[in-house]
Design an enzyme around this catalytic site. Sequence first.
Site, PDB file in Angstrom:
ATOM      1  N   ASP A 111      -5.320   1.526  10.669  1.00  0.00           N
ATOM      2  CA  ASP A 111      -6.673   1.086  11.010  1.00  0.00           C
ATOM      3  C   ASP A 111      -6.658   0.590  12.458  1.00  0.00           C
ATOM      4  OD1 ASP A 111      -9.247   0.159  11.031  1.00  0.00           O
ATOM      5  OD2 ASP A 111      -8.945  -1.404   9.542  1.00  0.00           O
ATOM      6  N   GLU A 146       3.583   4.600   6.048  1.00  0.00           N
ATOM      7  CA  GLU A 146       2.393   3.755   5.892  1.00  0.00           C
ATOM      8  C   GLU A 146       1.302   4.511   5.149  1.00  0.00           C
ATOM      9  OE1 GLU A 146       1.032   1.200   5.460  1.00  0.00           O
ATOM     10  OE2 GLU A 146       0.900  -0.194   7.093  1.00  0.00           O
ATOM     11  N   ASP A 147       0.471   3.756   4.468  1.00  0.00           N
ATOM     12  CA  ASP A 147      -0.666   4.371   3.787  1.00  0.00           C
ATOM     13  C   ASP A 147      -1.765   4.728   4.778  1.00  0.00           C
ATOM     14  OD1 ASP A 147      -1.223   1.713   4.397  1.00  0.00           O
ATOM     15  OD2 ASP A 147      -1.604   1.108   2.324  1.00  0.00           O
ATOM     16  N   GLY A 157       0.766  -1.238   0.000  1.00  0.00           N
ATOM     17  CA  GLY A 157       0.000   0.000   0.000  1.00  0.00           C
ATOM     18  C   GLY A 157       0.801   1.293   0.000  1.00  0.00           C
ATOM     19  N   PHE A 159     -14.276   1.659   4.898  1.00  0.00           N
ATOM     20  CA  PHE A 159     -13.238   1.076   4.048  1.00  0.00           C
ATOM     21  C   PHE A 159     -12.995   1.973   2.845  1.00  0.00           C
ATOM     22  CE2 PHE A 159     -11.196  -1.914   1.171  1.00  0.00           C
ATOM     23  CZ  PHE A 159     -10.324  -2.546   2.036  1.00  0.00           C
ATOM     24  N   VAL A 160     -11.742   2.303   2.593  1.00  0.00           N
ATOM     25  CA  VAL A 160     -11.409   3.205   1.492  1.00  0.00           C
ATOM     26  C   VAL A 160     -10.449   2.546   0.495  1.00  0.00           C
ATOM     27  CG1 VAL A 160     -11.830   5.339   2.781  1.00  0.00           C
ATOM     28  CG2 VAL A 160      -9.569   4.267   2.885  1.00  0.00           C
ATOM     29  N   LYS A 187      -7.571   6.179  10.659  1.00  0.00           N
ATOM     30  CA  LYS A 187      -9.003   5.964  10.847  1.00  0.00           C
ATOM     31  C   LYS A 187      -9.429   6.342  12.258  1.00  0.00           C
ATOM     32  CE  LYS A 187     -10.036   2.504   7.390  1.00  0.00           C
ATOM     33  NZ  LYS A 187     -10.611   1.183   7.118  1.00  0.00           N
ATOM     34  N   ARG A 233      -5.431   0.366  -6.450  1.00  0.00           N
ATOM     35  CA  ARG A 233      -4.315   1.070  -5.803  1.00  0.00           C
ATOM     36  C   ARG A 233      -3.887   2.284  -6.620  1.00  0.00           C
ATOM     37  NH1 ARG A 233      -2.272  -2.248  -1.702  1.00  0.00           N
ATOM     38  NH2 ARG A 233      -2.386  -4.486  -2.078  1.00  0.00           N
TER      39      ARG A 233
HETATM   40  P1  IMP Z   1      -3.981  -2.245  10.675  1.00  0.00           P
HETATM   41  O1  IMP Z   1      -2.977  -3.244  11.169  1.00  0.00           O
HETATM   42  O2  IMP Z   1      -5.391  -2.640  11.030  1.00  0.00           O
HETATM   43  O3  IMP Z   1      -3.672  -0.824  11.083  1.00  0.00           O
HETATM   44  O4  IMP Z   1      -4.011  -2.392   9.119  1.00  0.00           O
HETATM   45  C1  IMP Z   1      -3.181  -1.713   8.322  1.00  0.00           C
HETATM   46  C2  IMP Z   1      -3.257  -2.222   6.912  1.00  0.00           C
HETATM   47  O5  IMP Z   1      -4.567  -2.705   6.556  1.00  0.00           O
HETATM   48  C3  IMP Z   1      -2.998  -1.069   5.987  1.00  0.00           C
HETATM   49  O6  IMP Z   1      -1.623  -0.938   5.745  1.00  0.00           O
HETATM   50  C4  IMP Z   1      -3.775  -1.446   4.764  1.00  0.00           C
HETATM   51  O7  IMP Z   1      -2.988  -2.267   3.936  1.00  0.00           O
HETATM   52  C5  IMP Z   1      -4.942  -2.238   5.280  1.00  0.00           C
HETATM   53  N1  IMP Z   1      -6.142  -1.390   5.399  1.00  0.00           N
HETATM   54  C6  IMP Z   1      -6.681  -0.892   6.536  1.00  0.00           C
HETATM   55  N2  IMP Z   1      -7.774  -0.155   6.271  1.00  0.00           N
HETATM   56  C7  IMP Z   1      -7.925  -0.185   4.924  1.00  0.00           C
HETATM   57  C8  IMP Z   1      -8.885   0.416   4.030  1.00  0.00           C
HETATM   58  O8  IMP Z   1      -9.839   1.126   4.401  1.00  0.00           O
HETATM   59  N3  IMP Z   1      -8.695   0.153   2.704  1.00  0.00           N
HETATM   60  C9  IMP Z   1      -7.688  -0.611   2.239  1.00  0.00           C
HETATM   61  N4  IMP Z   1      -6.774  -1.180   3.036  1.00  0.00           N
HETATM   62  C10 IMP Z   1      -6.895  -0.976   4.374  1.00  0.00           C
HETATM   63 MG    MG Z   2      -0.692  -1.668   3.864  1.00  0.00          MG
END
Ligand code: IMP
Ligand code: MG
Length: 173
Positions: free
Chosen positions: A100, A96-97, A41, A149-150, A128, A162
């Site tokens: 979440d 990081e993108d 991402g 979700f985006v 988020k 992407r």
């Molecule tokens: P986390 O460990 O839950 O913070 O997840 C992080 C990863 O989940 C990000 O680097 C994304 O690759 C993916 N992710 C989380 N939310 C989204 C979303 O809304 N759209 C697409 N990918 C997401």
């Molecule tokens: Mg990612």
Amino acid sequence: MKIGRTLVSAEEIDAKLEEMGAAITRDYEGKDLLLVGILKGAFVVMADLARHIALPLEFDFMAVSSYGASTKSSGVVRILKDLDEEIDGRHVLIIEDIIDTGLTLQYLMKNLKVRNPASLKLAALLIKEGVERPPLDVAYEGFHIGPEFVIGYGLDFDGKYRNLPYVAVVDEV
Ligand code: IMP
Ligand code: MG
């Protein structure tokens, strides 16, 4: 699935990355900085943010995946590709993108800290809101968005979208 309304436009993203890049340039003046992008991402934000940083950067990448479920983070992180270089004594900024649950980054920060970098900080384009997460110190952050979700600007739905130049919500059909 359909591409829904635009949440953050390409222009807004560029303006924000310019701000973040200026702050990073100021903060790391005179230091060697290594940007670490989290694949897949972060490749888009990394490329655009880096061009707003006026320092002789170096780049490395990690690829991780969380076990199991598709759109929910499980917190169990698997390293698919580790860094090419040692980071002992280096100034490291993780890119990081989106954050979440924060579980991926919590794991990564812990994993990289024990490699003894001179400094270890975090930059993320999207954070988020309304999500419970472990405390994460995000030194450079872009936009706070809702818990939906985006897609776009590096973020995928089932591996696709992407390359959208902006961030949009997903419309289920
Ligand atoms: P986390 O460990 O839950 O913070 O997840 C992080 C990863 O989940 C990000 O680097 C994304 O690759 C993916 N992710 C989380 N939310 C989204 C979303 O809304 N759209 C697409 N990918 C997401
Ligand atoms: Mg990612």
